[in-house]
Design a protein around this motif. Structure first.
Motif, mmCIF file in Angstrom:
data_model
loop_
_atom_site.group_PDB
_atom_site.id
_atom_site.type_symbol
_atom_site.label_atom_id
_atom_site.label_comp_id
_atom_site.label_asym_id
_atom_site.label_seq_id
_atom_site.Cartn_x
_atom_site.Cartn_y
_atom_site.Cartn_z
ATOM 1 N N CYS A 322 45.071 16.696 -7.461
ATOM 2 C CA CYS A 322 43.574 15.982 -8.221
ATOM 3 C C CYS A 322 43.943 15.647 -8.974
ATOM 4 C CB CYS A 322 42.505 16.368 -7.735
ATOM 5 S SG CYS A 322 42.278 17.893 -8.262
ATOM 6 N N SER A 323 42.956 15.168 -9.863
ATOM 7 C CA SER A 323 43.344 14.601 -11.002
ATOM 8 C C SER A 323 43.000 15.758 -12.283
ATOM 9 C CB SER A 323 41.980 13.383 -11.323
ATOM 10 O OG SER A 323 40.958 14.028 -11.332
ATOM 11 N N GLN A 347 43.969 9.541 -5.017
ATOM 12 C CA GLN A 347 43.252 9.275 -3.476
ATOM 13 C C GLN A 347 44.572 9.188 -2.502
ATOM 14 O OE1 GLN A 347 40.712 6.282 -5.983
ATOM 15 N NE2 GLN A 347 39.466 6.835 -4.321
ATOM 16 N N GLN A 350 45.976 11.913 -1.573
ATOM 17 C CA GLN A 350 44.899 13.067 -0.832
ATOM 18 C C GLN A 350 44.709 12.543 0.114
ATOM 19 O OE1 GLN A 350 41.966 12.566 -3.652
ATOM 20 N NE2 GLN A 350 42.856 13.610 -4.922
ATOM 21 N N THR A 371 39.486 20.445 -3.884
ATOM 22 C CA THR A 371 40.169 20.289 -5.682
ATOM 23 C C THR A 371 39.244 20.706 -6.517
ATOM 24 O OG1 THR A 371 38.564 18.238 -6.213
ATOM 25 C CG2 THR A 371 39.659 17.326 -4.105
ATOM 26 N N SER A 373 38.532 18.909 -8.965
ATOM 27 C CA SER A 373 37.763 17.142 -9.864
ATOM 28 C C SER A 373 36.140 17.281 -9.879
ATOM 29 C CB SER A 373 38.465 16.413 -8.895
ATOM 30 O OG SER A 373 38.397 15.090 -9.305
ATOM 31 N N GLU A 378 37.625 11.797 -5.615
ATOM 32 C CA GLU A 378 37.984 12.593 -4.383
ATOM 33 C C GLU A 378 37.723 13.407 -4.020
ATOM 34 O OE1 GLU A 378 41.596 13.217 -7.469
ATOM 35 O OE2 GLU A 378 39.908 13.061 -9.196
ATOM 36 N N ASN A 379 36.527 13.400 -3.924
ATOM 37 C CA ASN A 379 35.757 14.380 -3.356
ATOM 38 C C ASN A 379 35.448 13.893 -2.411
ATOM 39 O OD1 ASN A 379 37.152 16.184 -4.322
ATOM 40 N ND2 ASN A 379 35.417 16.415 -6.296
#
Length: 431
Positions: A322-323, A347, A350, A371, A373, A378-379
């Motif tokens: 992730c970021s 993304q 993932q 994650t 993040s 992303e979640n």
């Protein structure tokens, strides 16, 4: 080369060449023999990177023209000098003279460094005030990141930005195979080390003051590990039962792998997979210190057909790439190194890993998606899209005293209850 010269060398690797601060420190710190010098350099480097956007704006006001790219070491020295004068307990004359001395390898720079730092001393208040005229400088984050956080969390983004700029606490995970958390707390107290328990995490202790891990009683014997509270929650959420097979995907550096084994020692097997064989060696080191064992395998999580050999698992932990925007306070170089364009590619990665992992989960099993993040894309949006496309998947809600319930999963925002920013979603597979 004096300690400030070493610090400039490290910072130039990050600012000028895009290296991670962790890697740059690992390369250059060993050049210093004294612990106090290493601690001083580390404090400078983290301080400059943590406050980079404000410091860089001030420096720009003090320079008649930008420095050339090849002189990133001189730029680093100037930032070091300003940071010392602004935030460290270093006498002004010493900060200036020692920083000037560190530029002796480029004689032309000595007068520049001296002039810039003395001008800063003469005009400190106005220069500090000037930061309020620039959004990046005043918020000390790149504009794209401010915009992304504001879009996701319009009411909380300023608190996230503030939390990102704070040094994190040192949090411990007690190995309950070697004694309870309260027993270890008593041991700490007996040695004059103050720590606090965490109501919603039965393995966590937060130290009042950080210290070197070598000073933690029983660290080398595996009684305790360093791990953020939020990361410790994974093992409990996975709810591993005796005689189950567990897959830990993207496992390095191994803290969550170890926590799974500590919480459920009667697990049938744990397979720790990471794409980076070198990082996987850190998992082995982590487990060895704790006297734990797991099967380890270097492999691409997107392509389990190359390594899974037809195996399926009752529990899967997917600690997705992730970021890292929930751990900026621990890794402040993320603000410099991460790019807005990275998010879409992360993304996609993932989604591909989640799809591949799902095929490895046995019916009736649980996959925990995690994650570090705080970005919704992303979640929760990632999980929403997955559930929409998989009729054999359902969410197992997380009812907890931490974080915030989202339409899917549960989000922790950076700094909440002393935690890093983290996200968890628990998915069940139809039997």
């Amino acid at each position: 080369m004096n300690s400030r010269g070493i610090a400039a060398e490290i910072l130039a690797q990050v600012i000028g060449h895009g290296h991670s601060l962790t890697a740059a420190l690992a390369t250059s710190l060993p050049k210093l023999k004294e612990n106090k010098d290493r601690a001083f350099v580390q404090a400078i480097c983290y301080g400059v990177i943590r406050h980079y956007f404000a410091l860089d704006f001030i420096l720009a006001q003090l320079l008649s023209k930008p420095l050339k790219a090849k002189d990133s070491d001189i730029k680093a020295l100037l930032l070091i000098g300003i940071y010392q004068l602004q935030a460290m307990r270093v006498k002004s004359h010493a900060a200036v003279s020692e920083t000037v001395a560190a530029s002796k390898h480029k004689p032309w720079a000595r007068s520049l460094v001296n002039a810039v730092l003395r001008q800063y001393l003469r005009d400190t208040e106005n220069l500090q005030q000037s930061c309020h005229t620039d959004r990046q400088a005043s918020l000390n984050h790149p504009d794209w990141l401010v915009n992304a956080l504001q879009l996701c969390w319009p009411e909380q983004y300023l608190q996230i930005l503030i939390a990102n700029d704070q040094a994190p606490p040192l949090t411990l995970r007690v190995n309950t195979l070697q004694g309870s958390r309260d027993e270890y707390l008593d041991l700490l107290n007996s040695q004059g080390i103050a720590a606090q328990t965490v109501d919603f995490c039965d393995t966590a202790l937060v130290l009042d003051q950080p210290l070197a891990v070598e000073q933690l009683p029983g660290f080398l014997e595996g009684r305790v590990s360093v791990q953020d509270i939020a990361a410790q929650l994974a093992a409990e959420l996975l709810d591993t039962q005796a005689d189950q097979q567990v897959l830990d995907l993207c496992a390095a550096p191994g803290g969550k792998t170890a926590a799974i084994l500590e919480r459920q020692p009667r697990v049938k097997s744990v397979l720790a997979v990471d794409i980076d064989a070198q990082r996987l060696s850190r998992v082995n080191q982590t487990l060895s210190r704790l006297n734990l064992s797991a099967e380890m395998l270097a492999g691409d999580a997107c392509h389990p057909e190359n390594w899974a050999a037809g195996r399926q698992f009752e529990r899967i932990l997917l600690d997705a790439p992730c970021s890292g925007l929930g751990v900026v306070r621990r890794h402040p170089d993320i603000k410099l190194l991460r790019r807005e364009s990275d998010i879409a590619s992360l993304q996609d990665l993932q989604a591909r890993i989640l799809l591949a992992a799902w095929d490895l989960l046995k019916p009736g099993g649980i996959l925990l998606y995690a994650t570090c993040s705080v970005l919704k894309q992303e979640n929760e949006l990632q999980i929403a899209a997955f559930l929409q496309n998989h009729t054999d998947a359902f969410e197992i809600p997380i009812d907890a005293a931490w974080g915030e319930a989202r339409p899917f999963g549960r989000q922790i925002l950076t700094g909440t209850a002393q935690m890093d920013g983290f996200y968890y979603a628990r998915l069940g597979k139809t039997a």
